[in-house]
Write a protein that holds these residues in place. Structure first.
Motif, short mmCIF file in Angstrom:
data_model
loop_
_atom_site.label_atom_id
_atom_site.label_comp_id
_atom_site.label_asym_id
_atom_site.label_seq_id
_atom_site.Cartn_x
_atom_site.Cartn_y
_atom_site.Cartn_z
N HIS A 30 47.31 -50.59 38.43
CA HIS A 30 46.65 -49.93 39.55
C HIS A 30 45.15 -50.10 39.56
N VAL A 31 44.63 -50.87 38.60
CA VAL A 31 43.24 -51.28 38.72
C VAL A 31 43.06 -52.21 39.92
N LEU A 32 44.14 -52.87 40.36
CA LEU A 32 44.04 -53.77 41.52
C LEU A 32 43.68 -52.99 42.79
N PRO A 33 44.44 -51.95 43.18
CA PRO A 33 43.99 -51.18 44.35
C PRO A 33 42.67 -50.44 44.12
N PHE A 34 42.43 -49.96 42.91
CA PHE A 34 41.17 -49.27 42.65
C PHE A 34 39.98 -50.20 42.87
N ALA A 35 40.05 -51.40 42.29
CA ALA A 35 38.94 -52.35 42.42
C ALA A 35 38.84 -52.91 43.83
N SER A 36 39.89 -52.77 44.61
CA SER A 36 39.88 -53.25 45.99
C SER A 36 39.29 -52.24 46.96
N LEU A 37 39.52 -50.95 46.71
CA LEU A 37 39.26 -49.93 47.73
C LEU A 37 38.00 -49.11 47.52
N PHE A 38 37.53 -49.00 46.29
CA PHE A 38 36.42 -48.07 46.04
C PHE A 38 35.09 -48.80 45.89
#
Length: 429
Positions: free
Chosen positions: A105-113
């Motif tokens: 879930h680092v993938l959505p975190f690094a994408s969205l924030f």
């Protein structure tokens, strides 16, 4: 939040081991197999993997597989990440699940924030583990210092060793009382990990307890409002921050791939035990020789192998399509839209069908002794049965129809084909 004015962050942290590749991670995952199998029973009893296993995973870089190089990560392709998860789950399904959903879930975190939020979470040492909960069972209200969060997220796989938590929150209603939702990132100090996991049929060691927040305050940037039609999506900013299109996608299909990778690992683990039995046991209808020499068992074994290979081909295709959609958008040739995400989930449903057929075949033909209490095969069957109750697999009959309806209504040209699998890397000895 938009990408306007955002610049690449550059290198904030160096990689702990510069230059690790997907092949390195596959070799390390296979080297851990004996350790993970020896720990299966204790992991299940504890309800999460041990501190020793956690230290091994951290020291070998597994938590950084999808993390941006900006913060000392390795930026594996999604297809490569799925392959490594298969190998870890082949050693221990619960550990594979916990690692996949904690590190992935680092993938959505690094994408969205935004850059400040990412630097605050990963900039000190690059260590980041975060479960993700989609149900908006936490309420977010404005606070002088940002947002105040109260509520409980359940089923947080990866929580025992988490540094942060991601999840959907209910925001104050919009115009005319319209519901609004957001994705929040909460540091470990903002939630309590409850002791309420482990009393289910299988996957008991996945470390999936509830997280409770009581008036936890996070900065304004730690919550992003999402599209009302897609609770997993807000306008991504990560591609601009990290200079890599992979941090600019949608995540429904990606999440489906995480769980499918674990299911494929369970299938391979069951096949390993089945193969050992074929080499040691006599056929049920012939006391002479071993099952490996019997044509019927050869047929069953060969079919199970092919079904699991097909499931892994689906996983590879899902990962490569994810990148193709991201790269198409980066070139300005079309958005990575909801139809594309539905295509990925529909494809994942076919992979689930292959693994399910393989597991059913292996259990039906393996003999009743394979399900003796305490046997690895009994645990694998329980774990797989628990996987089958996951919402992603229950939605399988709907995914193809939803994708087809959306695609046919869009009138868009055919989506990109993506890259062909690398046969050598896809092979599992």
């Amino acid at each position: 939040m938009t990408t306007t004015g955002l610049r690449p962050l550059g290198t904030v942290l160096a990689q702990p081991e510069p230059g690790l590749t997907a092949d390195d991670f596959l070799l390390r995952a296979r080297a851990l197999r004996d350790h993970l199998r020896a720990e299966q029973e204790a992991t299940e009893r504890r309800t999460f993997y041990s501190q020793e296993t956690h230290d091994l995973l951290r020291r070998n870089g597994f938590y950084r597989m999808l993390q941006p190089r900006t913060f000392g990560g390795y930026e594996l392709r999604v297809s490569e990440f799925y392959q490594v998860v298969v190998e870890i789950a082949r050693g221990c399904p619960s550990t594979g699940w916990c690692l996949a959903l904690g590190s992935g879930h680092v993938l959505p975190f690094a994408s969205l924030f935004g850059p400040d939020v990412q630097t605050g979470a990963m900039g000190a040492d690059g260590h980041f583990i975060a479960p993700h909960r989609m149900v908006p069972s936490v309420r977010a209200v404005p606070h002088a210092d940002g947002w105040e969060l109260t509520g409980t997220w359940s089923y947080n796989s990866g929580a025992p060793y988490s540094t942060h938590a991601l999840g959907t929150v209910a925001l104050p209603p919009g115009e005319e009382g319209a519901p609004r939702f957001g994705i929040a990132v909460v540091p470990r100090s903002g939630y309590a990990v409850l002791d309420d996991w482990g009393d289910i049929l299988g996957l008991r060691g996945t470390g999936s307890p509830s997280l409770r927040m009581e008036n936890a305050v996070v900065p304004y940037g730690n919550v992003r409002e999402v599209d009302g039609q897609d609770p997993l999506w807000a306008e991504p900013v990560g591609a601009a921050l990290h200079g890599n299109p992979m941090y600019g996608g949608r995540f429904g299909g990606f999440f489906f791939g995480e769980t499918l990778a674990v299911a494929a690992g369970i299938g391979h683990a069951m096949l390993d035990e089945y193969r050992s039995a074929l080499l040691e046991k006599a056929p049920m209808w012939n006391p002479h020789g071993v099952r490996a020499d019997d044509a019927q068992y050869q047929e069953w074994y060969g079919e199970a192998c092919s079904l699991l290979d097909a499931a892994e081909a689906v996983l590879w295709r899902m990962g490569e399509l994810y990148h193709a959609f991201c790269e198409r958008e980066a070139r300005g040739e079309g958005r990575f839209g909801p139809v594309d995400d539905l295509r990925l989930t529909s494809l994942g449903a076919q992979g689930d069908r292959y693994v399910t057929e393989a597991m059913d075949l292996l259990v039906r033909t393996g003999g009743s002794s394979a399900l003796r209490q305490g046997a690895r095969t009994e645990r694998y069957w329980r774990d797989f049965s628990a996987y089958r109750t996951h919402p992603a697999t229950m939605a399988r009959p709907l995914t193809a129809r939803r994708f087809a309806a959306a695609d046919l209504a869009s009138g868009r040209p055919e989506a990109p084909r993506g890259a062909a699998p690398d046969e050598a890397r896809a092979h599992h000895p």
